[in-house]
Design a protein around this motif. Structure first.
Motif, PDB file in Angstrom:
ATOM      1  N   MET A   1       0.811  -1.152   0.059  1.00  0.00           N
ATOM      2  CA  MET A   1       0.093   0.183  -0.028  1.00  0.00           C
ATOM      3  C   MET A   1       1.112   1.198   0.101  1.00  0.00           C
ATOM      4  O   MET A   1       1.762   1.485   0.867  1.00  0.00           O
ATOM      5  N   ASP A   2       0.795   2.132  -1.149  1.00  0.00           N
ATOM      6  CA  ASP A   2       1.573   3.129  -1.068  1.00  0.00           C
ATOM      7  C   ASP A   2       0.824   4.388  -0.305  1.00  0.00           C
ATOM      8  O   ASP A   2      -0.490   4.437  -0.478  1.00  0.00           O
ATOM      9  N   MET A   3       1.415   5.277   0.255  1.00  0.00           N
ATOM     10  CA  MET A   3       0.872   6.325   1.263  1.00  0.00           C
ATOM     11  C   MET A   3       1.502   7.566   0.909  1.00  0.00           C
ATOM     12  O   MET A   3       2.770   7.689   0.607  1.00  0.00           O
ATOM     13  N   MET A   4       0.888   8.762   0.994  1.00  0.00           N
ATOM     14  CA  MET A   4       1.388  10.064   0.707  1.00  0.00           C
ATOM     15  C   MET A   4       0.690  11.101   1.576  1.00  0.00           C
ATOM     16  O   MET A   4      -0.259  10.783   2.069  1.00  0.00           O
ATOM     17  N   ILE A   5       1.524  12.245   1.961  1.00  0.00           N
ATOM     18  CA  ILE A   5       0.670  13.136   2.740  1.00  0.00           C
ATOM     19  C   ILE A   5       0.788  14.286   1.793  1.00  0.00           C
ATOM     20  O   ILE A   5       1.660  14.693   0.919  1.00  0.00           O
ATOM     21  N   GLY A   6      -0.233  15.112   1.728  1.00  0.00           N
ATOM     22  CA  GLY A   6      -0.726  16.191   0.794  1.00  0.00           C
ATOM     23  C   GLY A   6      -1.615  17.066   1.466  1.00  0.00           C
ATOM     24  O   GLY A   6      -2.116  16.896   2.588  1.00  0.00           O
ATOM     25  N   THR A   7      -1.864  18.301   0.856  1.00  0.00           N
ATOM     26  CA  THR A   7      -2.744  19.493   1.363  1.00  0.00           C
ATOM     27  C   THR A   7      -3.919  19.509   0.374  1.00  0.00           C
ATOM     28  O   THR A   7      -3.873  19.486  -0.754  1.00  0.00           O
ATOM     29  N   VAL A   8      -5.006  19.555   1.053  1.00  0.00           N
ATOM     30  CA  VAL A   8      -6.509  19.468   0.282  1.00  0.00           C
ATOM     31  C   VAL A   8      -6.510  20.936  -0.078  1.00  0.00           C
ATOM     32  O   VAL A   8      -6.344  22.074   0.445  1.00  0.00           O
ATOM     33  N   LEU A   9      -7.049  21.087  -1.383  1.00  0.00           N
ATOM     34  CA  LEU A   9      -6.923  22.351  -2.267  1.00  0.00           C
ATOM     35  C   LEU A   9      -8.685  22.677  -2.227  1.00  0.00           C
ATOM     36  O   LEU A   9      -8.763  23.777  -1.949  1.00  0.00           O
ATOM     37  N   GLY A  10      -9.608  21.773  -2.338  1.00  0.00           N
ATOM     38  CA  GLY A  10     -10.934  21.934  -2.358  1.00  0.00           C
ATOM     39  C   GLY A  10     -11.411  20.600  -3.043  1.00  0.00           C
ATOM     40  O   GLY A  10     -11.065  19.574  -3.478  1.00  0.00           O
ATOM     41  N   PRO A  11     -13.014  20.728  -2.791  1.00  0.00           N
ATOM     42  CA  PRO A  11     -13.839  19.626  -3.606  1.00  0.00           C
ATOM     43  C   PRO A  11     -13.819  19.651  -5.072  1.00  0.00           C
ATOM     44  O   PRO A  11     -13.594  20.592  -5.551  1.00  0.00           O
ATOM     45  N   VAL A  12     -14.205  18.461  -5.318  1.00  0.00           N
ATOM     46  CA  VAL A  12     -14.401  18.419  -6.802  1.00  0.00           C
ATOM     47  C   VAL A  12     -15.850  18.238  -7.002  1.00  0.00           C
ATOM     48  O   VAL A  12     -16.400  17.188  -6.473  1.00  0.00           O
TER      49      VAL A  12
END
Length: 79
Positions: A1-12
């Motif tokens: 399982m690959d995991m990443m950390i990111g920042t939410v920009l907004g909904p789609v």
């Protein structure tokens, strides 16, 4: 399982979706230089740091919706 950390920009916003996805929430997440669209079962808000699973792990986590990325957790605000 690959995991990443990111920042939410907004909904789609989806005008139409395949069966099973019409009631789900998707968000855009910036992970490094990449933009990823992820299934968001937790209701993450713009600016929050999130932990994503991508690839096969995402499919196993939410088998009812075809998704390549799913938010697993919210770590807080990106400062």
């Amino acid at each position: 399982m690959d995991m990443m950390i990111g920042t939410v920009l907004g909904p789609v916003k989806l005008d139409r979706a395949v069966a099973g996805a019409e009631e789900k929430r998707f968000v855009q997440v910036r992970c490094g230089g990449a933009l990823i669209t992820a299934l968001d079962p937790l209701g993450a808000q713009p600016g929050q740091l999130v932990l994503l699973t991508v690839g096969e792990g995402a499919g196993r986590l939410c088998p009812e919706v075809p998704a390549d990325a799913v938010i697993l957790g919210i770590t807080g605000k990106n400062s």
